[in-house]
Design a protein around this motif. Structure first.
Motif, PDB file in Angstrom:
ATOM      1  N   THR A 198      34.964  42.258  30.816  1.00 25.95           N
ATOM      2  CA  THR A 198      35.479  43.328  31.669  1.00 25.95           C
ATOM      3  C   THR A 198      35.320  42.935  33.137  1.00 25.95           C
ATOM      4  OG1 THR A 198      33.355  44.476  31.755  1.00 25.95           O
ATOM      5  CG2 THR A 198      34.879  45.116  29.990  1.00 25.95           C
ATOM      6  N   LYS A 199      36.063  43.614  33.989  1.00 25.92           N
ATOM      7  CA  LYS A 199      35.951  43.407  35.430  1.00 25.92           C
ATOM      8  C   LYS A 199      35.721  44.750  36.099  1.00 25.92           C
ATOM      9  CE  LYS A 199      38.065  41.276  39.459  1.00 25.92           C
ATOM     10  NZ  LYS A 199      36.905  40.395  39.696  1.00 25.92           N
ATOM     11  N   THR A 200      34.674  44.847  36.897  1.00 27.76           N
ATOM     12  CA  THR A 200      34.384  46.077  37.625  1.00 27.76           C
ATOM     13  C   THR A 200      35.171  46.089  38.935  1.00 27.76           C
ATOM     14  OG1 THR A 200      32.154  46.182  36.705  1.00 27.76           O
ATOM     15  CG2 THR A 200      32.572  47.463  38.698  1.00 27.76           C
ATOM     16  N   ILE A 201      35.847  47.190  39.196  1.00 26.30           N
ATOM     17  CA  ILE A 201      36.576  47.367  40.446  1.00 26.30           C
ATOM     18  C   ILE A 201      35.711  48.231  41.376  1.00 26.30           C
ATOM     19  CG2 ILE A 201      38.730  48.096  41.519  1.00 26.30           C
ATOM     20  CD1 ILE A 201      39.077  45.881  39.422  1.00 26.30           C
ATOM     21  N   HIS A 202      35.350  47.698  42.505  1.00 28.19           N
ATOM     22  CA  HIS A 202      34.490  48.434  43.435  1.00 28.19           C
ATOM     23  C   HIS A 202      35.335  49.198  44.450  1.00 28.19           C
ATOM     24  CE1 HIS A 202      30.933  46.497  41.821  1.00 28.19           C
ATOM     25  NE2 HIS A 202      31.555  45.326  41.931  1.00 28.19           N
ATOM     26  N   PRO A 203      34.965  50.440  44.747  1.00 26.67           N
ATOM     27  CA  PRO A 203      35.741  51.230  45.712  1.00 26.67           C
ATOM     28  C   PRO A 203      35.772  50.595  47.101  1.00 26.67           C
ATOM     29  CG  PRO A 203      34.280  52.634  44.434  1.00 26.67           C
ATOM     30  CD  PRO A 203      33.881  51.217  44.131  1.00 26.67           C
ATOM     31  N   ILE A 204      36.850  50.857  47.810  1.00 31.59           N
ATOM     32  CA  ILE A 204      36.961  50.484  49.222  1.00 31.59           C
ATOM     33  C   ILE A 204      36.651  51.744  50.026  1.00 31.59           C
ATOM     34  CG2 ILE A 204      38.534  49.715  51.050  1.00 31.59           C
ATOM     35  CD1 ILE A 204      40.052  48.109  48.958  1.00 31.59           C
ATOM     36  N   THR A 205      35.673  51.656  50.884  1.00 30.60           N
ATOM     37  CA  THR A 205      35.142  52.853  51.546  1.00 30.60           C
ATOM     38  C   THR A 205      35.716  53.067  52.943  1.00 30.60           C
ATOM     39  OG1 THR A 205      33.242  51.564  52.312  1.00 30.60           O
ATOM     40  CG2 THR A 205      33.006  52.765  50.228  1.00 30.60           C
ATOM     41  N   HIS A 206      36.712  52.289  53.324  1.00 27.21           N
ATOM     42  CA  HIS A 206      37.325  52.454  54.647  1.00 27.21           C
ATOM     43  C   HIS A 206      38.841  52.458  54.501  1.00 27.21           C
ATOM     44  CE1 HIS A 206      38.494  48.191  54.521  1.00 27.21           C
ATOM     45  NE2 HIS A 206      37.271  47.949  54.073  1.00 27.21           N
ATOM     46  N   PRO A 207      39.577  53.036  55.443  1.00 30.10           N
ATOM     47  CA  PRO A 207      41.042  52.978  55.379  1.00 30.10           C
ATOM     48  C   PRO A 207      41.516  51.529  55.405  1.00 30.10           C
ATOM     49  CG  PRO A 207      40.317  54.589  56.996  1.00 30.10           C
ATOM     50  CD  PRO A 207      39.096  53.815  56.593  1.00 30.10           C
ATOM     51  N   LEU A 208      42.590  51.258  54.707  1.00 27.92           N
ATOM     52  CA  LEU A 208      43.094  49.889  54.608  1.00 27.92           C
ATOM     53  C   LEU A 208      43.728  49.431  55.918  1.00 27.92           C
ATOM     54  CD1 LEU A 208      44.841  49.994  51.107  1.00 27.92           C
ATOM     55  CD2 LEU A 208      42.469  49.414  51.641  1.00 27.92           C
ATOM     56  N   ASN A 209      43.606  48.141  56.170  1.00 22.71           N
ATOM     57  CA  ASN A 209      44.322  47.481  57.263  1.00 22.71           C
ATOM     58  C   ASN A 209      44.501  46.034  56.823  1.00 22.71           C
ATOM     59  OD1 ASN A 209      45.519  46.734  59.640  1.00 22.71           O
ATOM     60  ND2 ASN A 209      43.598  46.594  60.796  1.00 22.71           N
ATOM     61  N   ALA A 210      45.417  45.829  55.889  1.00 22.16           N
ATOM     62  CA  ALA A 210      45.500  44.543  55.198  1.00 22.16           C
ATOM     63  C   ALA A 210      46.938  44.058  55.099  1.00 22.16           C
ATOM     64  CB  ALA A 210      44.911  44.669  53.792  1.00 22.16           C
ATOM     65  N   SER A 211      47.076  42.739  54.979  1.00 21.37           N
ATOM     66  CA  SER A 211      48.367  42.101  54.752  1.00 21.37           C
ATOM     67  C   SER A 211      48.222  41.162  53.564  1.00 21.37           C
ATOM     68  CB  SER A 211      48.814  41.322  55.992  1.00 21.37           C
ATOM     69  OG  SER A 211      50.053  40.683  55.768  1.00 21.37           O
ATOM     70  N   VAL A 212      49.109  41.287  52.578  1.00 20.64           N
ATOM     71  CA  VAL A 212      49.015  40.475  51.370  1.00 20.64           C
ATOM     72  C   VAL A 212      50.376  39.874  51.033  1.00 20.64           C
ATOM     73  CG1 VAL A 212      47.149  41.906  50.429  1.00 20.64           C
ATOM     74  CG2 VAL A 212      49.517  42.399  49.793  1.00 20.64           C
ATOM     75  N   ARG A 213      50.334  38.878  50.176  1.00 21.05           N
ATOM     76  CA  ARG A 213      51.559  38.260  49.663  1.00 21.05           C
ATOM     77  C   ARG A 213      51.440  38.191  48.151  1.00 21.05           C
ATOM     78  NH1 ARG A 213      55.286  34.535  52.375  1.00 21.05           N
ATOM     79  NH2 ARG A 213      56.589  33.494  50.817  1.00 21.05           N
ATOM     80  N   VAL A 214      52.482  38.607  47.448  1.00 20.12           N
ATOM     81  CA  VAL A 214      52.462  38.602  45.984  1.00 20.12           C
ATOM     82  C   VAL A 214      53.378  37.486  45.489  1.00 20.12           C
ATOM     83  CG1 VAL A 214      51.993  41.083  45.945  1.00 20.12           C
ATOM     84  CG2 VAL A 214      54.359  40.292  45.752  1.00 20.12           C
ATOM     85  N   PRO A 215      53.268  37.105  44.207  1.00 21.86           N
ATOM     86  CA  PRO A 215      54.072  35.975  43.694  1.00 21.86           C
ATOM     87  C   PRO A 215      55.566  36.265  43.694  1.00 21.86           C
ATOM     88  CG  PRO A 215      52.243  36.512  42.220  1.00 21.86           C
ATOM     89  CD  PRO A 215      52.343  37.627  43.199  1.00 21.86           C
ATOM     90  N   GLY A 216      56.326  35.200  43.437  1.00 20.41           N
ATOM     91  CA  GLY A 216      57.771  35.338  43.298  1.00 20.41           C
ATOM     92  C   GLY A 216      58.137  36.210  42.107  1.00 20.41           C
ATOM     93  N   SER A 217      59.323  36.759  42.155  1.00 15.41           N
ATOM     94  CA  SER A 217      59.784  37.702  41.135  1.00 15.41           C
ATOM     95  C   SER A 217      59.947  37.039  39.772  1.00 15.41           C
ATOM     96  CB  SER A 217      61.128  38.305  41.567  1.00 15.41           C
ATOM     97  OG  SER A 217      61.781  38.919  40.491  1.00 15.41           O
ATOM     98  N   LYS A 218      59.347  37.673  38.757  1.00 14.18           N
ATOM     99  CA  LYS A 218      59.538  37.206  37.380  1.00 14.18           C
ATOM    100  C   LYS A 218      61.005  37.356  36.974  1.00 14.18           C
ATOM    101  CE  LYS A 218      59.070  39.840  33.801  1.00 14.18           C
ATOM    102  NZ  LYS A 218      58.606  40.703  32.696  1.00 14.18           N
ATOM    103  N   SER A 219      61.590  38.498  37.284  1.00 12.45           N
ATOM    104  CA  SER A 219      62.964  38.772  36.869  1.00 12.45           C
ATOM    105  C   SER A 219      63.934  37.770  37.482  1.00 12.45           C
ATOM    106  CB  SER A 219      63.357  40.195  37.265  1.00 12.45           C
ATOM    107  OG  SER A 219      62.531  41.135  36.625  1.00 12.45           O
ATOM    108  N   LEU A 220      63.736  37.466  38.770  1.00 14.83           N
ATOM    109  CA  LEU A 220      64.608  36.505  39.430  1.00 14.83           C
ATOM    110  C   LEU A 220      64.351  35.093  38.912  1.00 14.83           C
ATOM    111  CD1 LEU A 220      64.412  37.815  43.105  1.00 14.83           C
ATOM    112  CD2 LEU A 220      66.390  37.941  41.589  1.00 14.83           C
ATOM    113  N   THR A 221      63.086  34.727  38.738  1.00 13.63           N
ATOM    114  CA  THR A 221      62.752  33.376  38.291  1.00 13.63           C
ATOM    115  C   THR A 221      63.355  33.083  36.922  1.00 13.63           C
ATOM    116  OG1 THR A 221      60.682  33.332  39.558  1.00 13.63           O
ATOM    117  CG2 THR A 221      60.860  31.800  37.712  1.00 13.63           C
TER     118      THR A 221
END
Length: 423
Positions: free
Chosen positions: A2-25
């Motif tokens: 199992t993996k424990t997800i820990h709460p984030i205790t502050h408002p977010l201010n983040a930039s992320v990048r996700v993988p290429g599209s499965k449907s398009l690929t």
């Protein structure tokens, strides 16, 4: 595990990048293999689903170059020819691979079989087989589910029909291989069509590879014999379904999250999940080649038909308990034949967290909950269950995800990217 997800205790201010599209690929892989010459996919997805498709092409004799570091896949197409005259292909639990390959292999000459994990042997494919038979194909399957056995000698073409309310991938599969039939193909959709944006996506990619489709709305499609053209550099957008989890995070945690390399003009229908977030009270901004979502402390529940974007229904189900009023999700009966019965699974796991939920044939109603209980979430080996329910853990202490490795199906580094929200 199992993996424990820990709460984030502050408002977010983040930039992320996700993988290429499965449907398009996976669509681009099929068309690249049918084209004559070399196509290179940029920002391609490297995950279980795309690996099954790419390796199936290799097993069929195609030259496929995989470069995970550069996120590139090179495919040398053979103008509609399939080198191998026999192959036994294992495709895990990849629905797109099963359906697209089944149609693709009817263009070959020889004996082929497609099989997968136990869950894949429960996922229906009978309607696609029936539609292909009307175009001259010879296929057999056990109880209309994989394994599928194909005796291929090309497709003669003609008229066929397909139901639209089970999986839009059936229609996409027919559209993509239709140009290689010996005569024109006409496809009639015999029921209301779910996931319409995926059909728009398929037709858009076919156009990118040089083939046009005549259409009468979503009822009838006509495809003339044609050949795909190779594309030397074909850029794959970031996956809108994967992005939905990070669009959703500010609705739960507050603050702002930015997802790179995606725009509102995406050909992926799941980009319209942003409209749902806006209706719930979030602020959406498009900046350059990124989208920013800012949460609202007064999140509203909504009543929404998600038949065109069912893969984001689990994402909404994770947000709904934090809204100020109930949320009703409609139109997702097709989600019951995905990696798991997603309607039943979501309702079961929400209840495990102490959240009141009502299950319906085509969806659910989720009530606000101020005291969500700690729980270990079953994922049913469904990547979207793991990713969606992780969002609840960003706000609630004690949420654990069973079998977190199942995210490798479409988003192997999901939990690493999730951690970036803490920065």
């Amino acid at each position: 595990m199992t993996k424990t997800i820990h709460p984030i205790t502050h408002p977010l201010n983040a930039s992320v990048r996700v993988p290429g599209s499965k449907s398009l690929t996976n669509r681009a892989l099929l068309m690249a293999a049918l084209a004559e010459g070399k196509t290179t996919l940029r920002n391609a997805l490297f995950s279980d689903d795309s690996d099954y498709f790419a390796k199936a092409l290799q097993n069929l004799g195609f030259e496929v170059e995989l470069n995970p570091e550069r996120k590139e896949i090179g495919v040398r197409g053979l103008g509609g020819n399939i080198p191998a005259t026999s192959a036994e292909l294992f495709i895990g639990n990849s629905g797109t691979t099963a359906r697209f390959l089944t149609a693709f292999l009817t263009l070959g000459k020889g004996e082929y079989s497609i099989d997968g994990e136990p869950r894949m042997r429960e996922r229906p494919i009978g309607d696609l087989l029936a539609a292909l038979r009307k175009l001259g194909a010879k296929l057999e399957a056990n109880n209309n589910c994989p394994p599928v056995n194909i005796t291929a000698s090309g497709l003669s073409g003609g008229k066929t029909e397909i139901a639209g309310n089970i999986s839009s991938q059936y229609l996409s599969a027919l559209l993509m291989i239709a140009p290689y039939s010996q005569s024109p193909v006409e496809i009639e959709v015999s029921t209301a069509l779910s996931s319409k944006p995926y059909i728009d996506m398929t037709i858009s990619i076919m156009r990118d590879f040089g083939v046009d489709v005549e259409r009468d709305q979503y009822q009838r499609f006509r495809i003339q014999p044609a050949r795909y053209l190779p594309v030397s550099n074909y850029s794959i957008e970031s996956d809108a379904s994967a992005a939905s989890y990070f669009f959703a995070a500010p609705a739960i945690c507050g603050g702002t999250a930015r997802v790179e390399n995606i725009s509102r003009g995406s050909v992926q229908g799941d980009i319209n999940f942003l409209d749902i977030l806006r209706e719930m009270g979030c602020e959406i901004k498009e900046i350059d080649t990124a989208i920013e979502v800012t949460g609202n402390a007064n999140l509203r529940g909504i009543d929404v038909d998600m038949r065109d974007i069912p893969d984001t229904a689990q994402t909404l189900s994770a947000i709904a308990p934090f809204a100020s009023s109930p949320t009703r999700i409609r139109g997702i009966a097709s989600a019951r034949v995905k990696e798991t019965d997603r309607v039943s699974a979501v309702c079961t796991e929400l209840a495990r967290l102490g959240i009141t939920v009502e299950e319906y044939d085509d969806g659910m109603k989720i009530y606000p909950c101020e005291n969500i209980q700690p729980a270990t979430i079953r994922t049913y080996n469904d990547h979207r269950m793991a990713m969606a329910f992780s969002l609840i853990g960003l706000r609630v202490e004690g949420v654990q995800i069973e079998n977190p490795a199942c995210v490798s199906k479409t988003f192997p580094n999901f939990f690493d990217v999730l951690e970036e929200l803490r920065m």
